[in-house]
Each structure stands twice: as structure tokens, then as C-alpha cells.
Design a protein around this motif. Structure first.
Motif, PDB file in Angstrom:
ATOM      1  N   SER A 307      -8.516  -6.490 -37.055  1.00  5.21           N
ATOM      2  CA  SER A 307      -8.705  -6.899 -35.820  1.00  5.21           C
ATOM      3  C   SER A 307      -7.442  -6.694 -34.735  1.00  5.21           C
ATOM      4  O   SER A 307      -7.867  -6.072 -33.782  1.00  5.21           O
ATOM      5  N   PRO A 308      -6.239  -6.679 -35.300  1.00  2.00           N
ATOM      6  CA  PRO A 308      -5.401  -6.405 -34.220  1.00  2.00           C
ATOM      7  C   PRO A 308      -5.291  -4.758 -33.832  1.00  2.00           C
ATOM      8  O   PRO A 308      -4.904  -4.411 -32.712  1.00  2.00           O
ATOM      9  N   ASN A 309      -5.598  -3.885 -34.725  1.00  5.49           N
ATOM     10  CA  ASN A 309      -5.519  -2.482 -34.358  1.00  5.49           C
ATOM     11  C   ASN A 309      -6.591  -1.548 -34.483  1.00  5.49           C
ATOM     12  O   ASN A 309      -6.533  -0.388 -34.404  1.00  5.49           O
ATOM     13  N   HIS A 310      -7.844  -2.162 -34.492  1.00  2.00           N
ATOM     14  CA  HIS A 310      -9.079  -1.484 -34.374  1.00  2.00           C
ATOM     15  C   HIS A 310     -10.116  -2.220 -33.907  1.00  2.00           C
ATOM     16  O   HIS A 310     -10.682  -3.410 -34.023  1.00  2.00           O
ATOM     17  N   GLU A 311     -10.944  -1.169 -32.808  1.00  2.00           N
ATOM     18  CA  GLU A 311     -11.885  -1.734 -31.883  1.00  2.00           C
ATOM     19  C   GLU A 311     -13.052  -2.553 -32.570  1.00  2.00           C
ATOM     20  O   GLU A 311     -13.655  -3.474 -32.216  1.00  2.00           O
ATOM     21  N   PHE A 312     -13.496  -1.940 -33.789  1.00  2.00           N
ATOM     22  CA  PHE A 312     -14.511  -2.396 -34.592  1.00  2.00           C
ATOM     23  C   PHE A 312     -14.426  -3.804 -34.878  1.00  2.00           C
ATOM     24  O   PHE A 312     -15.280  -4.696 -34.945  1.00  2.00           O
TER      25      PHE A 312
END
Length: 533
Positions: A307-312
Motif C-alpha cells: 500500500s505505501p509504495n504501489h498505486e494498485f
């Protein structure tokens, strides 16, 4: 009531006999919403007394005709699901016979009381949810969700359960027996289903239709199911991949083309390598390719996607870290069928391709993705999981004196480890999975229970969270957090989970050491422990 009885919820009020008189207001508020105390002059003794209805012996089915009628037609998505159900019917029937042979000495009970059926509401295919899937079925659109729901429906039908299937709000409202209105109209009778399977869209639609009544029945609804073994926080429902007979296996090996890589194809018998480019995550295609004798080459994510590093994953309620495009294939299948490499490292990628070109593999399909494996798993869920009447949690250790020892505890510490097991001199209370399968492991600082249990060759089991209150600490706090239960990394302070339903196997934090409820599992059927059947 006087001011609003003819406004928005009027169809509901009228349905229950409200006519504008104060008398009808009092009757409604007393008999229907229970807002007012019972009226002394009303005959309450005439209310029918309900008794448990004997469970009906389930019989396995091989004819999928009645199910095909319920699925219906009119959309490409439904036509796709019908074709899949019909194509795999023989495999489902054969799997049911094998499962019946193994379980013939056990009395299976149908998961319904009397004539109460199981409701399956496929919310993402309703017009009200936008249904972006149906128009793309024949244009290369995503099919994974339709694959899973087709297989869930077939498994429930083959196991002998009575189904009601809805693909629209109109069908759903009719099956639920919801009075007219906008969700403010309460249900007064018994809930008409013993078990409900739905998705995120479907749950929102049920909430809107049932309104305040949902709170009374929501514990019986099961929307926390997944197609893949994402994390143990949800029940792994899964899907099936088509199984090859011996003739098909030999044909694939004989006709396989070497030095060929396929990203997408309609004839899997010609594949040598199936390449993933990082998205979509955890779809059925890699497993189908492996089942047809392919080697799956996929990217390793460094750092893992989350969640912190990827838009999906951004904004989604999960702390999960995804290490590759298909973590299940990476962790539980592995070489020679699966190669997981860093695509940004040209030397590593080239070495993997060279290894693939030298390697010959047989078609391989994990048992849990076969028809028999899914029937076994779903049958165990239905017979043992109880969302309506969960067992009461254990008392806190400081308030319980029912366990032997000083301090009293039902657990004992394994020598030279931080692992607790159920004490041999203590009788475990009834539970599913049984508590005999549980081991409590204190995680290293900053690691999740998923990784901690995996290091012990076990799986995290969130059901055991309620049984983890037998902890002796200098200080104890009970709060709502996806990181609890845990121990402070700096102080001898314990944090327990106030809301067991929020327990997360994937949660991890730098200031806490998670107390992880791990369990053993059947090889090839991770959803079930060794004593679960």
C-alpha cells in the motif's frame, strides 16, 4: 412518525399497516421496529415458537442442468460461466465420486435448516455496479472473477446444497424478501438463508437493501473469500484448473515446441514458457499454464509491492507485501515449474532463461486447485465454519484460574525457542480448526505473522486470535489495531486485540513483536490443518 410516515420510507410503513393513525404508529414501533415496549393489549403469545429443524443428509450431484438454468443467459459473462460449468462437469462429477469414497464413513450434513437455501449473489456482474466485465469477455478482458464464481457455484451445487443465485438487485430483493423502501424497512421474520456468499459490490448492495436489519444477520454472510491464498486473513475459496488425462499429458510432451515463450495464447499445449510482466497479480493463467506443462517465468518485486509504495494497493485495507506477480506460485510451487527473478538484473534474467531452455517439466497442478481439492475444502468450510454463533473467547489470564500451573496457562513453552504449544495436561475446548493444531510464535521485531509462521513451516491462523489471551505480562492493554496481539519491543508490555475480526496476519510494525497464532497444514491443501478433516 406523524411528520414523515408518508415521505421516503412510506412504502415500508404502508407495507406494515401504517395508515396515519396514532394507533398504527404505536403498533409499528412496538411490533416491527421494537422501538417501543410491547403493547399490553396486543396478543404476543400467538407468536410462533421456532424449533431447530433436523439437518437433511446431502447427496452429491453430477447433473449441472439445474445450475445452468439458474445462471441464465443474456450476458457474455453469464454465457462464459455456463460454458465453463458445462465443460468441467465431467471432472466435477469424477472428483465428487472420489471424495465420496474417501468420506463415505462420515455423515455429511447439508448446510441448511429445513428448506433454507444458500444464497450466492454475484454483485460485480449486476448492472447497478456498472458491470464493466461483460462487454469485454470476447475482447481479451479479465475473466478471473467469472472463473472463480463459476467454480464456487458448481462446487456448492455438486456438494448437494440448495442454491439461489442472483445477478441483479431485483433478483436479490426477491430472494431476501425485503419489503419496499430504501433499506429502512426491517425484516420481521427469520432470515431466509443459512449462508450467503457474495463479493464487495454484493455486500454493499445487501447493506442498502436490508438497512438496519443487516446488523442482525450480517454474521452469517461470507464475503471474505479469495481466489488465491493471498493471506490467511480471508478464507481461501479458490478455483480449479482443468486436469489433464494421461493421453493429454503425453500429447503435450510430444508436441511441445522448444525455445518458445508465450505471453498470451489460446492453445496452451504449444507453450514452453509463460512469461508474467508484473500485472495482473495472482490470476488463474499461470496455474493453468503450469498445469499444461509450462514453466512460469515471473518478476521478483524489490522492494515488495504494498500500500505505501504501489498505486494498485494504495487505499486498500491491507498491510500485505507482495513479493512477486504470483506469490503462491513462487512460494508453494517453485522450481522447476516456476522461476522468480529480478527482471532488472539482466544477468539473473539471462541465467534463468538458459536454465529454462535446459529444463523439461511435466504438467503439474496442486491438489488444492483440482476439482476434488476445492470440493474437499468447501465442504470442510460449510460443515465447520460458524459465522453466526462464534465460540466465546477465553478469559484473560489474570482473571482465569481454570488452567493449571503458576501462573495459570493452557500453553507450555518449547525448549530453546519462543514457541508456545497447547499443554498436554490441558483439555482443549472445541474449536475449528482444532486447538491441537495451534502454535503461538513470538515474531522478531518488525516481521508479520505471515512471514513468522512461514519461517516455522506453518501458516498463520486468524481464528486462533480469540484464544491468545492467555499471556502473562507486567502491563496489559487491550486496543483495536491490526498489529495486535503483540509485545512491546522495548518494554515487557502486552497489547491484545479488542476486536478479533480485525486481527491481521499481514500486519507488522517496527515497535512491536507480533504474537502469532500459527498452525500446521495439509501439503497441497493449505486451507486445512492435519486434524481439520
Amino acid at each position: 412518525m406523524r411528520a414523515q410516515w408518508m415521505s421516503d420510507p412510506y412504502p415500508c410503513y404502508s407495507f406494515y399497516g401504517v395508515d396515519g393513525s396514532d394507533c398504527s404508529f404505536l403498533i409499528y414501533l412496538s411490533d416491527i421496529e421494537w422501538f417501543c415496549p410491547p403493547l399490553a393489549w396486543r396478543n404476543h403469545s400467538s407468536m410462533p415458537t421456532t424449533h431447530p429443524v433436523p439437518r437433511i443428509q446431502a447427496s452429491l450431484r453430477s447433473d449441472v442442468g439445474p445450475l445452468l438454468e439458474q445462471v441464465g443467459t443474456g450476458k457474455e459473462s453469464l454465457s462464459f460461466m455456463r460454458r465453463r460449468i458445462r465443460r468441467l462437469a465431467a471432472q466435477w462429477a469424477a472428483a465428487a465420486r472420489r471424495l465420496h469414497t474417501r468420506l463415505h464413513s462420515q455423515d455429511r450434513e447439508q448446510k441448511r435448516l429445513g428448506t433454507w437455501p444458500v444464497l450466492v449473489h454475484v454483485g460485480f456482474l449486476t448492472e447497478e455496479s456498472g458491470d464493466m466485465f461483460s462487454p469485454k469477455v470476447l475482447k481479451g478482458g479479465p475473466l478471473g472473477e467469472m472463473v472463480q464464481w463459476a467454480d464456487i457455484l458448481t462446487a456448492l451445487h455438486v456438494l448437494g446444497h440448495s442454491l439461489r443465485v442472483s445477478f441483479s438487485l431485483k433478483e436479490l430483493q426477491g430472494f431476501l424478501g425485503v419489503p419496499p423502501g430504501r433499506g429502512s424497512c426491517p425484516l420481521t421474520g427469520a432470515f431466509p438463508f443459512d449462508l450467503v456468499y457474495t463479493d464487495y459490490h454484493g455486500l454493499q448492495q445487501i447493506k442498502k437493501l436490508m438497512g438496519l436489519s443487516l446488523k442482525k444477520y450480517s454474521s452469517c454472510m461470507h464475503s471474505g473469500v479469495t481466489a488465491e491464498t493471498h493471506t490467511p486473513d480471508n478464507s481461501f475459496m479458490g478455483f480449479v484448473a482443468e486436469e489433464l488425462n494421461e493421453t493429454e499429458r503425453r500429447s503435450i510432451q510430444r508436441n511441445k515446441v522448444t525455445n518458445m515463450a508465450v505471453v498470451y495464447g489460446k492453445e496452451p499445449s504449444m507453450w514452453k514458457v509463460f512469461i508474467g510482466f508484473g500485472f495482473p497479480y495472482e490470476g488463474p493463467a499461470p496455474l493453468e499454464a503450469i498445469a499444461n506443462g509450462c514453466i512460469f517465468l515471473q518478476p521478483k518485486f524489490q522492494p515488495p509491492h504494498s500500500s505505501p509504495n504501489h498505486e494498485f494497493f494504495r487505499g486498500k485495507p491491507t498491510s500485505r507485501q507482495v513479493s512477486s506477480q504470483h506469490p503462491y506460485a513462487e512460494q508453494y510451487i517453485g522450481k522447476p515449474h516456476v522461476m522468480t527473478v529480478d527482471f532488472n538484473n539482466s544477468q539473473e534474467l539471462e541465467a534463468a532463461i538458459q536454465e529454462i531452455m535446459r529444463t523439461k517439466v511435466e504438467p503439474y497442478l496442486p491438489y488444492e486447485y483440482t476439482c476434488e481439492g476445492m470440493l474437499e475444502r468447501l465442504n470442510a468450510y460449510i460443515e465447520h465454519q460458524d459465522f453466526c454463533h462464534p465460540d466465546a473467547p477465553f478469559p484473560l489470564v489474570n482473571t482465569s484460574r481454570s488452567w493449571p500451573g503458576n501462573p495459570p496457562s493452557p500453553f507450555t513453552l518449547l525448549p530453546n525457542s519462543s514457541t508456545l504449544v497447547w499443554a498436554p495436561n490441558v483439555t482443549a475446548p472445541p474449536s475449528w480448526p482444532p486447538l491441537s493444531a495451534m502454535l503461538l510464535v513470538l515474531a522478531p521485531e518488525g516481521l508479520s505473522c505471515v512471514h513468522t509462521c512461514q519461517e516455522e513451516k506453518l501458516l498463520c491462523e486468524p481464528v486462533f486470535c480469540r484464544d491468545m489471551l492467555q499471556v502473562q505480562c507486567e502491563a496489559l492493554e487491550v486496543e483495536v489495531s491490526h498489529l495486535y496481539p503483540a509485545v512491546s519491543a522495548e518494554e515487557a508490555e502486552c497489547y491484545l486485540q479488542k476486536e478479533p475480526l480485525l486481527f491481521s496476519c499481514a500486519g507488522a510494525g517496527p515497535k512491536h513483536r507480533r504474537l502469532c497464532p500459527c498452525r500446521d497444514f495439509i501439503q497441497g491443501q493449505q486451507a486445512l490443518c492435519r486434524d481439520c478433516l
